[in-house]
Scaffold this motif. Structure first.
Motif, PDB file in Angstrom:
ATOM      1  N   CYS A 433      64.840  15.226 -79.057  1.00 26.68           N
ATOM      2  CA  CYS A 433      64.521  13.960 -79.747  1.00 26.68           C
ATOM      3  C   CYS A 433      63.454  14.145 -80.824  1.00 26.68           C
ATOM      4  O   CYS A 433      63.442  13.426 -81.827  1.00 26.68           O
ATOM      5  CB  CYS A 433      64.059  12.909 -78.741  1.00 26.68           C
ATOM      6  SG  CYS A 433      65.398  12.171 -77.787  1.00 26.68           S
ATOM      7  N   GLU A 434      62.544  15.110 -80.617  1.00 23.76           N
ATOM      8  CA  GLU A 434      61.471  15.348 -81.588  1.00 23.76           C
ATOM      9  C   GLU A 434      61.782  16.510 -82.519  1.00 23.76           C
ATOM     10  O   GLU A 434      61.432  16.472 -83.702  1.00 23.76           O
ATOM     11  CB  GLU A 434      60.156  15.651 -80.854  1.00 23.76           C
ATOM     12  CG  GLU A 434      59.602  14.506 -80.035  1.00 23.76           C
ATOM     13  CD  GLU A 434      60.300  14.358 -78.690  1.00 23.76           C
ATOM     14  OE1 GLU A 434      60.722  15.388 -78.113  1.00 23.76           O
ATOM     15  OE2 GLU A 434      60.466  13.205 -78.223  1.00 23.76           O
ATOM     16  N   VAL A 435      62.414  17.542 -82.006  1.00 17.46           N
ATOM     17  CA  VAL A 435      62.691  18.754 -82.792  1.00 17.46           C
ATOM     18  C   VAL A 435      64.150  18.722 -83.217  1.00 17.46           C
ATOM     19  O   VAL A 435      65.049  19.076 -82.451  1.00 17.46           O
ATOM     20  CB  VAL A 435      62.388  20.021 -81.965  1.00 17.46           C
ATOM     21  CG1 VAL A 435      62.668  21.284 -82.800  1.00 17.46           C
ATOM     22  CG2 VAL A 435      60.951  20.012 -81.473  1.00 17.46           C
ATOM     23  N   ASN A 436      64.395  18.258 -84.429  1.00 20.80           N
ATOM     24  CA  ASN A 436      65.763  18.180 -84.920  1.00 20.80           C
ATOM     25  C   ASN A 436      65.780  18.218 -86.448  1.00 20.80           C
ATOM     26  O   ASN A 436      64.751  18.033 -87.097  1.00 20.80           O
ATOM     27  CB  ASN A 436      66.489  16.938 -84.378  1.00 20.80           C
ATOM     28  CG  ASN A 436      65.799  15.648 -84.758  1.00 20.80           C
ATOM     29  OD1 ASN A 436      65.748  15.273 -85.935  1.00 20.80           O
ATOM     30  ND2 ASN A 436      65.253  14.938 -83.759  1.00 20.80           N
ATOM     31  N   VAL A 437      66.952  18.459 -87.007  1.00 18.59           N
ATOM     32  CA  VAL A 437      67.089  18.619 -88.453  1.00 18.59           C
ATOM     33  C   VAL A 437      66.706  17.339 -89.190  1.00 18.59           C
ATOM     34  O   VAL A 437      65.990  17.373 -90.200  1.00 18.59           O
ATOM     35  CB  VAL A 437      68.519  19.051 -88.810  1.00 18.59           C
ATOM     36  CG1 VAL A 437      68.755  18.993 -90.325  1.00 18.59           C
ATOM     37  CG2 VAL A 437      68.815  20.455 -88.285  1.00 18.59           C
ATOM     38  N   ALA A 438      67.188  16.199 -88.724  1.00 19.88           N
ATOM     39  CA  ALA A 438      66.937  14.940 -89.437  1.00 19.88           C
ATOM     40  C   ALA A 438      65.441  14.664 -89.567  1.00 19.88           C
ATOM     41  O   ALA A 438      64.954  14.302 -90.648  1.00 19.88           O
ATOM     42  CB  ALA A 438      67.639  13.788 -88.721  1.00 19.88           C
ATOM     43  N   ALA A 439      64.713  14.833 -88.476  1.00 19.11           N
ATOM     44  CA  ALA A 439      63.268  14.571 -88.521  1.00 19.11           C
ATOM     45  C   ALA A 439      62.563  15.542 -89.459  1.00 19.11           C
ATOM     46  O   ALA A 439      61.659  15.157 -90.218  1.00 19.11           O
ATOM     47  CB  ALA A 439      62.678  14.671 -87.116  1.00 19.11           C
TER      48      ALA A 439
END
Length: 550
Positions: A433-439
């Motif tokens: 939820c925190e470590v992702n491409v979008a963020a």
């Protein structure tokens, strides 16, 4: 200079990359869907791990049909569309070629076990009695076939029968298969455990597991030179060989242009610095000084020998580097950027494994039921049978399992991390939820943007491609500092691999007087280049200096 020397290669493990069709496993349509992202990232080649028809005992490295796409991933039409769509974006496709062995489901092996006088019998390696060689996945390397009363060799899983590279008909079929994919528009090949294909005909044994007899075997260079003549010559094709337990001298030969074998090689010596006594399945800290010494030896040796390195931290068989050599807790962002900076400053062609560019970490699975990898499950059974306490065994599994790299790619904070609308074949890492491409794409200070910047530097600064390497801190327990130097430029990279603030003293005369340019830093307000450089925890800085003609 060949384009691949200044390129960056992105490895895709399709099973865990993206499912556009809403399946439990990824597919080619999902890769196509993410081509714009990969173009934005700045990579040049996309290496796909095996997508051939396979029973998936070893996640596709057990090939049952070299000429067909496994329906799990799509169709040949999907693959042809991928090649075309990638090409339209300036991206090239590399296929994973697995020719040390085939699946026992392959038509060649099915024919071979019908009778001893079948023409396909000699495509594989058979003996009336086994020797003492051991499989790399554990247990004997020979399996008895009741139908024909002989044993066949399998250096890996029992379902992966080794091919007989002394058979010219088999070699011709392999060469034709590779030309088939080149004719489809493929621009490169990654050759799986290619230095194991040549076995001594007498199958000798001693008190070892046998690997010293078939690693870089007796006719390996002959086979690769023939492959070059029959498949690669006259074509613009990048080739990289995965070299198991190899030597520097052999890798210079494999990748030296005059030898006409391969473009570059993978070696794994630097990824065994957390294998005490050569034992993988033990949870221990890594040896930082050994890591520097090994990589420095290969940097200097390959450059002087006119070979070419494939440089990498991660792949589908290795734990996530931020968990392995960094800090996946408090300093995850800083250490992920540090590791990227140090690697991308080295000589060779960099490889980025899916998720590495956002700092994905090991998932930390706590139960053996969460794992899928055949090597991991075999290791668990072996450890527990030997009396190793379950928690000790699980600690080793959590640290070393190949499944650490195989959890689904984390695209966004939506259901299943944006991997699929369905439950994935293996669980996600808990931080998706925190470590992702979008963020990270919307955050200019993210790990993702740091990787994109480093990928761009290689194209803009020739010293990153041409410069010789010299380590400045070989025995330092916390600092890795090195130079890259060409005829007209110098690069200095300094990284602090500890959670403490450290002052690094630059050796006198290392950097000539004059203007220097800051190329990369992983903290705001990086320190200036001076006689002493204060480095915060996991801080890395890269400077560039033009050298005068005199």
């Amino acid at each position: 200079m060949q384009d691949w020397k200044r390129s960056t290669i992105y490895q895709i493990y399709p099973k865990s990359f993206r499912s556009a069709r809403g399946g439990s496993t990824g597919d080619l349509a999902g890769v196509i869907e993410k081509l714009d992202y990969l173009q934005w990232l700045g990579v040049d080649y996309l290496w796909l791990t095996p997508i051939y028809v396979s029973p998936q005992r070893d996640n596709g490295y057990d090939v049952a049909d070299y000429h067909a796409i496994d329906p799990r991933y799509g169709s040949m039409a999907d693959f042809e569309r991928l090649v075309a769509e990638a090409g339209a974006r300036g991206l090239k496709i590399m296929m994973d070629i697995v020719v040390n062995h085939t699946s026992t489901d392959h038509a060649w092996f099915q024919a071979a076990r019908q009778s001893r006088d079948n023409p396909y019998r000699d495509y594989y390696l058979w003996r009336d009695a086994p020797n003492n060689w051991q499989s790399k996945f554990g247990g004997p390397a020979w399996q008895y076939d009741e139908r024909t009363g002989q044993y066949y060799l399998h250096l890996f899983d029992v379902s992966q029968a080794d091919l007989n590279w002394e058979n010219p008909a088999m070699r011709r079929d392999i060469h034709a298969m590779m030309r088939f994919w080149l004719d489809k528009g493929v621009a490169g090949f990654r050759l799986d455990v290619i230095n194991l294909i040549s076995k001594p005909p007498d199958f000798p044994e001693d008190d070892s597991d046998g690997r010293r007899f078939y690693t870089d075997g007796p006719r390996i260079h002959d086979h690769l030179q023939e492959m070059h003549r029959e498949v690669f010559a006259g074509r613009d094709v990048l080739t990289v060989g995965e070299m198991s337990s190899t030597s520097l001298a052999h890798c210079i030969r494999y990748s030296h242009p005059d030898e006409r074998e391969l473009s570059m090689t993978f070696n794994f010596h630097h990824l065994k610095v957390d294998y005490p006594g050569g034992e993988k399945w033990v949870a221990v800290p890594y040896d930082f000084v050994a890591l520097k010494r090994i990589l420095s030896e290969w940097q200097e040796g390959m450059h002087l020998g006119c070979g070419w390195n494939a440089i990498f931290w991660c792949n589908h068989d290795q734990p996530r580097v931020v968990s392995r050599f960094g800090d996946d807790g408090r300093y995850r962002v800083q250490s992920a950027k540090l590791l990227a900076t140090v690697l991308h400053g080295l000589q060779g062609t960099p490889y980025v494994y899916q998720g590495e560019e956002i700092g994905m970490a090991n998932p930390g699975f706590g139960h053996i039921e969460q794992y899928r990898d055949v090597e991991t499950l075999n290791a668990w059974r072996r450890l527990v049978t030997a009396g190793v306490p379950a928690e000790t065994a699980m600690a080793a599994i959590r640290q070393k399992s190949r499944d650490n790299a195989r959890t689904p790619m984390q695209w966004d904070a939506g259901a299943h991390g944006g991997f699929s609308s369905a439950e994935p074949w293996i669980g996600l890492a808990p931080d998706w939820c925190e470590v992702n491409v979008a963020a990270q794409r919307s955050d200019p200070d993210s790990v993702l943007h740091h990787y994109r910047h480093l990928i761009g530097l290689r194209k803009a600064y020739p010293v990153l491609v041409e410069g010789a390497y010299r380590c400045l801190s070989l025995d330092d327990p916390r600092i890795w500092a090195y130079l890259r130097q060409s005829s007209d430029a110098l690069l200095l990279v300094v990284g602090n691999f500890s959670a403490e603030t450290v002052r690094y003293t630059v050796p006198a005369g290392t950097v000539p007087d004059g203007a220097t340019e800051l190329l990369s830093a992983n903290y705001p307000s990086p320190p200036p280049l001076a006689a002493q450089i204060p480095l915060r925890p996991y801080e890395a800085v890269m400077w560039h200096c033009r050298l005068s003609a005199g």
